[in-house]
Design a protein around this motif. Structure first.
Motif, PDB file in Angstrom:
ATOM      1  N   GLU A   1       0.863  -1.182   0.000  1.00  0.00           N
ATOM      2  CA  GLU A   1       0.000   0.000   0.000  1.00  0.00           C
ATOM      3  C   GLU A   1       0.894   1.224   0.000  1.00  0.00           C
ATOM      4  O   GLU A   1       1.781   1.372   0.842  1.00  0.00           O
ATOM      5  CB  GLU A   1      -0.898   0.008   1.237  1.00  0.00           C
ATOM      6  N   ARG A   2       0.698   2.095  -0.988  1.00  0.00           N
ATOM      7  CA  ARG A   2       1.466   3.339  -1.094  1.00  0.00           C
ATOM      8  C   ARG A   2       0.498   4.506  -1.233  1.00  0.00           C
ATOM      9  O   ARG A   2      -0.336   4.518  -2.139  1.00  0.00           O
ATOM     10  CB  ARG A   2       2.374   3.327  -2.320  1.00  0.00           C
ATOM     11  N   ASP A   3       0.615   5.472  -0.384  1.00  0.00           N
ATOM     12  CA  ASP A   3      -0.210   6.684  -0.437  1.00  0.00           C
ATOM     13  C   ASP A   3      -1.696   6.364  -0.477  1.00  0.00           C
ATOM     14  O   ASP A   3      -2.466   6.993  -1.216  1.00  0.00           O
ATOM     15  CB  ASP A   3       0.166   7.561  -1.635  1.00  0.00           C
ATOM     16  N   GLY A   4      -2.111   5.345   0.264  1.00  0.00           N
ATOM     17  CA  GLY A   4      -3.516   4.972   0.316  1.00  0.00           C
ATOM     18  C   GLY A   4      -3.994   4.171  -0.883  1.00  0.00           C
ATOM     19  O   GLY A   4      -5.180   3.892  -1.007  1.00  0.00           O
ATOM     20  N   LYS A   5      -3.084   3.801  -1.781  1.00  0.00           N
ATOM     21  CA  LYS A   5      -3.436   3.008  -2.965  1.00  0.00           C
ATOM     22  C   LYS A   5      -2.887   1.600  -2.786  1.00  0.00           C
ATOM     23  O   LYS A   5      -1.766   1.408  -2.329  1.00  0.00           O
ATOM     24  CB  LYS A   5      -2.865   3.633  -4.236  1.00  0.00           C
ATOM     25  N   PHE A   6      -3.684   0.614  -3.191  1.00  0.00           N
ATOM     26  CA  PHE A   6      -3.287  -0.781  -3.057  1.00  0.00           C
ATOM     27  C   PHE A   6      -2.771  -1.303  -4.384  1.00  0.00           C
ATOM     28  O   PHE A   6      -3.302  -0.970  -5.437  1.00  0.00           O
ATOM     29  CB  PHE A   6      -4.480  -1.624  -2.593  1.00  0.00           C
ATOM     30  N   TYR A   7      -1.752  -2.185  -4.301  1.00  0.00           N
ATOM     31  CA  TYR A   7      -1.181  -2.812  -5.488  1.00  0.00           C
ATOM     32  C   TYR A   7      -1.229  -4.313  -5.304  1.00  0.00           C
ATOM     33  O   TYR A   7      -0.889  -4.827  -4.234  1.00  0.00           O
ATOM     34  CB  TYR A   7       0.262  -2.352  -5.716  1.00  0.00           C
ATOM     35  N   CYS A   8      -1.616  -5.039  -6.341  1.00  0.00           N
ATOM     36  CA  CYS A   8      -1.757  -6.492  -6.245  1.00  0.00           C
ATOM     37  C   CYS A   8      -0.400  -7.187  -6.356  1.00  0.00           C
ATOM     38  O   CYS A   8       0.592  -6.568  -6.746  1.00  0.00           O
ATOM     39  CB  CYS A   8      -2.718  -7.021  -7.307  1.00  0.00           C
ATOM     40  N   THR A   9      -0.368  -8.453  -6.033  1.00  0.00           N
ATOM     41  CA  THR A   9       0.880  -9.222  -6.058  1.00  0.00           C
ATOM     42  C   THR A   9       1.424  -9.370  -7.473  1.00  0.00           C
ATOM     43  O   THR A   9       2.640  -9.426  -7.662  1.00  0.00           O
ATOM     44  CB  THR A   9       0.668 -10.610  -5.453  1.00  0.00           C
ATOM     45  N   GLU A  10       0.577  -9.413  -8.474  1.00  0.00           N
ATOM     46  CA  GLU A  10       1.045  -9.545  -9.858  1.00  0.00           C
ATOM     47  C   GLU A  10       1.727  -8.269 -10.354  1.00  0.00           C
ATOM     48  O   GLU A  10       2.717  -8.333 -11.068  1.00  0.00           O
ATOM     49  CB  GLU A  10      -0.120  -9.909 -10.766  1.00  0.00           C
ATOM     50  N   CYS A  11       1.207  -7.115  -9.975  1.00  0.00           N
ATOM     51  CA  CYS A  11       1.792  -5.855 -10.442  1.00  0.00           C
ATOM     52  C   CYS A  11       3.033  -5.491  -9.640  1.00  0.00           C
ATOM     53  O   CYS A  11       3.976  -4.908 -10.179  1.00  0.00           O
ATOM     54  CB  CYS A  11       0.765  -4.734 -10.327  1.00  0.00           C
ATOM     55  N   GLU A  12       3.075  -5.837  -8.394  1.00  0.00           N
ATOM     56  CA  GLU A  12       4.208  -5.500  -7.548  1.00  0.00           C
ATOM     57  C   GLU A  12       5.348  -6.488  -7.693  1.00  0.00           C
ATOM     58  O   GLU A  12       6.494  -6.164  -7.507  1.00  0.00           O
ATOM     59  CB  GLU A  12       3.775  -5.420  -6.090  1.00  0.00           C
ATOM     60  N   GLY A  13       5.030  -7.746  -8.047  1.00  0.00           N
ATOM     61  CA  GLY A  13       6.053  -8.799  -8.106  1.00  0.00           C
ATOM     62  C   GLY A  13       6.781  -8.769  -9.333  1.00  0.00           C
ATOM     63  O   GLY A  13       7.684  -8.715  -9.890  1.00  0.00           O
TER      64      GLY A  13
END
Length: 99
Positions: A87-99
């Protein structure tokens, strides 16, 4: 594959005859009983980007995001909360986009 350089070589005429015979046998072996589909009929199934869909109605029921779901800030897909990677600046990122 090993090459026997001492073996007699075929002349161009002999090699050409073999090739024609091989092509004839291949042509008869590979004939298919199915009929080719018309390309125009296949093209009708594709929709081009930018097509006017203003007159179309949705045939699916759209549900609001559930309590156990989030929308990825990168790919904008709705996913289960168990797939939150960061979670960055109140925004969530999924495992596929972050990995």
């Amino acid at each position: 594959m090993a090459t026997d350089y001492d073996a007699p070589r075929k002349t161009e005429e002999e090699a050409g005859e073999d090739s024609i015979e091989e092509l004839k046998t291949r042509r008869t072996e590979k004939q298919s009983p199915s009929v080719d589909e018309d390309e125009a009929e296949l093209a009708d199934a594709y929709e081009l980007p930018g097509a006017d869909l203003s007159g179309e109605e949705l045939l699916v029921r759209v549900l609001p995001a559930q309590a156990d779901e989030f929308t990825c800030a990168n790919c904008f897909l709705v996913k289960h909360r168990s797939q939150i990677a960061i979670e960055r600046d109140g925004k969530f990122y999924c495992t596929e986009c972050e990995g």
